[in-house]
Design a protein around this motif. Structure first.
Motif, PDB file in Angstrom:
ATOM      1  N   ILE A 179     -35.614 -24.953  33.051  1.00  0.00           N
ATOM      2  CA  ILE A 179     -35.966 -23.786  32.243  1.00  0.00           C
ATOM      3  C   ILE A 179     -34.677 -23.076  31.835  1.00  0.00           C
ATOM      4  O   ILE A 179     -33.915 -22.612  32.685  1.00  0.00           O
ATOM      5  N   THR A 180     -34.432 -23.010  30.532  1.00  0.00           N
ATOM      6  CA  THR A 180     -33.249 -22.346  29.994  1.00  0.00           C
ATOM      7  C   THR A 180     -33.679 -21.408  28.865  1.00  0.00           C
ATOM      8  O   THR A 180     -34.868 -21.292  28.556  1.00  0.00           O
ATOM      9  N   SER A 181     -32.716 -20.769  28.242  1.00  0.00           N
ATOM     10  CA  SER A 181     -33.010 -19.822  27.165  1.00  0.00           C
ATOM     11  C   SER A 181     -32.812 -20.490  25.808  1.00  0.00           C
ATOM     12  O   SER A 181     -32.195 -21.550  25.691  1.00  0.00           O
ATOM     13  N   ASP A 182     -33.364 -19.866  24.785  1.00  0.00           N
ATOM     14  CA  ASP A 182     -33.186 -20.338  23.412  1.00  0.00           C
ATOM     15  C   ASP A 182     -31.962 -19.721  22.753  1.00  0.00           C
ATOM     16  O   ASP A 182     -31.473 -20.240  21.746  1.00  0.00           O
TER      17      ASP A 182
ATOM     18  N   VAL B   6     -29.599 -28.803  24.332  1.00  0.00           N
ATOM     19  CA  VAL B   6     -28.299 -29.132  23.736  1.00  0.00           C
ATOM     20  C   VAL B   6     -27.357 -29.740  24.764  1.00  0.00           C
ATOM     21  O   VAL B   6     -26.608 -30.679  24.469  1.00  0.00           O
ATOM     22  N   GLN B   7     -27.392 -29.231  25.994  1.00  0.00           N
ATOM     23  CA  GLN B   7     -26.473 -29.730  27.013  1.00  0.00           C
ATOM     24  C   GLN B   7     -26.914 -31.058  27.619  1.00  0.00           C
ATOM     25  O   GLN B   7     -26.086 -31.944  27.853  1.00  0.00           O
ATOM     26  N   LEU B   8     -28.216 -31.213  27.872  1.00  0.00           N
ATOM     27  CA  LEU B   8     -28.686 -32.426  28.538  1.00  0.00           C
ATOM     28  C   LEU B   8     -28.837 -33.605  27.589  1.00  0.00           C
ATOM     29  O   LEU B   8     -28.797 -34.754  28.034  1.00  0.00           O
ATOM     30  N   ILE B   9     -29.003 -33.335  26.305  1.00  0.00           N
ATOM     31  CA  ILE B   9     -29.219 -34.427  25.360  1.00  0.00           C
ATOM     32  C   ILE B   9     -27.943 -35.233  25.129  1.00  0.00           C
ATOM     33  O   ILE B   9     -27.987 -36.357  24.611  1.00  0.00           O
ATOM     34  N   ARG B  10     -26.800 -34.695  25.515  1.00  0.00           N
ATOM     35  CA  ARG B  10     -25.533 -35.404  25.299  1.00  0.00           C
ATOM     36  C   ARG B  10     -25.446 -36.685  26.103  1.00  0.00           C
ATOM     37  O   ARG B  10     -25.079 -37.738  25.575  1.00  0.00           O
ATOM     38  N   ASP B  11     -25.780 -36.620  27.399  1.00  0.00           N
ATOM     39  CA  ASP B  11     -25.631 -37.790  28.256  1.00  0.00           C
ATOM     40  C   ASP B  11     -26.927 -38.238  28.922  1.00  0.00           C
ATOM     41  O   ASP B  11     -26.910 -39.192  29.713  1.00  0.00           O
ATOM     42  N   SER B  12     -28.048 -37.556  28.632  1.00  0.00           N
ATOM     43  CA  SER B  12     -29.318 -37.924  29.269  1.00  0.00           C
ATOM     44  C   SER B  12     -30.446 -38.028  28.255  1.00  0.00           C
ATOM     45  O   SER B  12     -31.602 -37.735  28.572  1.00  0.00           O
ATOM     46  N   ARG B  13     -30.128 -38.443  27.049  1.00  0.00           N
ATOM     47  CA  ARG B  13     -31.154 -38.500  25.994  1.00  0.00           C
ATOM     48  C   ARG B  13     -32.323 -39.410  26.376  1.00  0.00           C
ATOM     49  O   ARG B  13     -33.489 -39.079  26.157  1.00  0.00           O
TER      50      ARG B  13
ATOM     51  N   VAL C 129     -28.581 -26.257  34.212  1.00  0.00           N
ATOM     52  CA  VAL C 129     -28.276 -27.639  33.824  1.00  0.00           C
ATOM     53  C   VAL C 129     -27.536 -28.367  34.941  1.00  0.00           C
ATOM     54  O   VAL C 129     -27.825 -29.532  35.247  1.00  0.00           O
ATOM     55  N   LYS C 130     -26.586 -27.694  35.585  1.00  0.00           N
ATOM     56  CA  LYS C 130     -25.842 -28.318  36.680  1.00  0.00           C
ATOM     57  C   LYS C 130     -26.764 -28.675  37.847  1.00  0.00           C
ATOM     58  O   LYS C 130     -26.658 -29.758  38.428  1.00  0.00           O
ATOM     59  N   ILE C 131     -27.679 -27.770  38.185  1.00  0.00           N
ATOM     60  CA  ILE C 131     -28.609 -28.051  39.284  1.00  0.00           C
ATOM     61  C   ILE C 131     -29.552 -29.188  38.906  1.00  0.00           C
ATOM     62  O   ILE C 131     -29.884 -30.052  39.729  1.00  0.00           O
ATOM     63  N   SER C 132     -29.994 -29.217  37.652  1.00  0.00           N
ATOM     64  CA  SER C 132     -30.869 -30.300  37.185  1.00  0.00           C
ATOM     65  C   SER C 132     -30.166 -31.647  37.282  1.00  0.00           C
ATOM     66  O   SER C 132     -30.755 -32.647  37.717  1.00  0.00           O
TER      67      SER C 132
END
Length: 324
Positions: free
Chosen positions: A111-114, A154-161, A126-129
């Motif tokens: 759960i993150t913000s928009d 935006v952060q997770l799609i870079r290396d975990s798409r 993101v780090k904990i995920s």
């Protein structure tokens, strides 16, 4: 002829002193990093500093306005967050919360913000995920992501798409309510297969403090298995069941309701933490803008004073040449 020669000599003597201050102008321009131009050379540095001061003042106005908006929203969200905590606590007492449970299919809900400008709450989630993914990702196991919020996507799609099953954005566009979150929970349950749902969010403590939290929701099958003697869940058979529903159906309804309640509280907690972090970040930005404005004002005054001093030197030099 003699008079003409005398006039030429007088013009040469009078014009020579005015050329002497030129090196001083060049030196001043070099100090402030400006190019020397024949026209308007004295106003270049002060104009640049004035423009920079104007930009910093505008930025300070924006940061102060954003802080006030976040503060006005925080109180209303904080009250709703505190009220929502009473929804998931009975489920935690009944079914427990076991982050260390070993299952084959894990789903991590980040759960993150928009929106940004709210400190490091999104980076923390993101780090904990990612850390949870490394702990649960094994050859015989399957771990997937469900992302709520644009910043986490935006952060997770870079290396975990390839590991993202579902992504939802703009959930905070309208005021959050339980109906909206329950529809979102149903959508997640329909589109993912899981043995354990691990919800990663920031629990609100105060305006300047939030705690990264992981809540674990087990599937009905895992709860039934863990409720047997020797399992982690307490003895559910000691509770009296009314109606014609079986134990499996009751556990299915309980786990789904538990997930919607925990998700509702998690979204509100994260929204509250986001507003508090934005208040803190904008307050720091406003103070930094004020400090920068003070330094620019000092630079502007020094530049202007140097310009005035140079002009006085030129005037005095010219007057001395005329009288000498």
């Amino acid at each position: 002829m003699a008079m003409a020669a005398l006039r030429r000599e007088g013009r040469r003597i009078i014009s020579a002193p005015f050329a002497r201050p030129a090196p001083a102008v060049t030196s001043r321009a070099g100090i402030f990093g400006e190019d020397v131009c024949p026209d308007g050379a004295r106003s270049i540095s002060t104009q640049v500093v004035r423009n920079r001061m104007k930009s910093v003042k505008n930025i300070q106005k924006i940061t102060k306005a954003m802080k006030m908006v976040a503060a006005s929203k925080l109180r209303a969200v904080q009250v709703r967050t505190e009220n929502s905590r009473g929804l998931w606590q009975p489920f935690s007492a009944l079914l427990g919360d076991f982050p260390g449970v070993d299952v084959k299919k894990n789903v991590i809900i980040a759960i993150t913000s928009d929106k940004g400008l709210c400190g490091g709450i999104n980076s923390t989630s993101v780090k904990i995920s990612k850390a949870l993914y490394k702990l649960t990702a094994e050859p015989e196991k399957e771990t997937k992501y469900v992302i709520l919020g644009e910043k986490g996507k935006v952060q997770l799609i870079r290396d975990s798409r390839k590991n993202i099953d579902l992504s939802v954005t703009e959930i905070q566009k309208n005021p959050l309510n339980y109906t909206q979150v329950s529809v979102l929970a149903d959508e997640i349950l329909k589109n993912v297969e899981f043995d354990a749902l691990r919800i990663v969010f920031n629990r609100f403590q105060s305006v300047v403090q939030f705690t990264p939290t992981v809540s674990t929701i087990l599937s009905a099958e895992v709860v039934e298995k863990e409720s047997e003697p020797g399992g982690k869940v307490g003895d559910l058979d000691s509770y009296e069941i009314e109606g014609g529903e079986t134990k499996g159906e009751i556990l299915q309804n309980l786990t789904e309701f538990q997930f919607s309640c925990v998700l509702f509280n998690a979204v509100l907690e994260n929204a509250c933490s986001e507003l508090g972090a934005r208040m803190s970040a904008m307050d720091s930005s406003s103070r930094n803008a004020g400090d920068m404005l003070d330094r620019l004002t000092l630079t502007y005054n020094r530049t202007r004073q140097a310009s005035i001093t140079t002009e006085l030197i030129e005037i005095i030099s010219g007057a001395s040449a005329l009288t000498g």
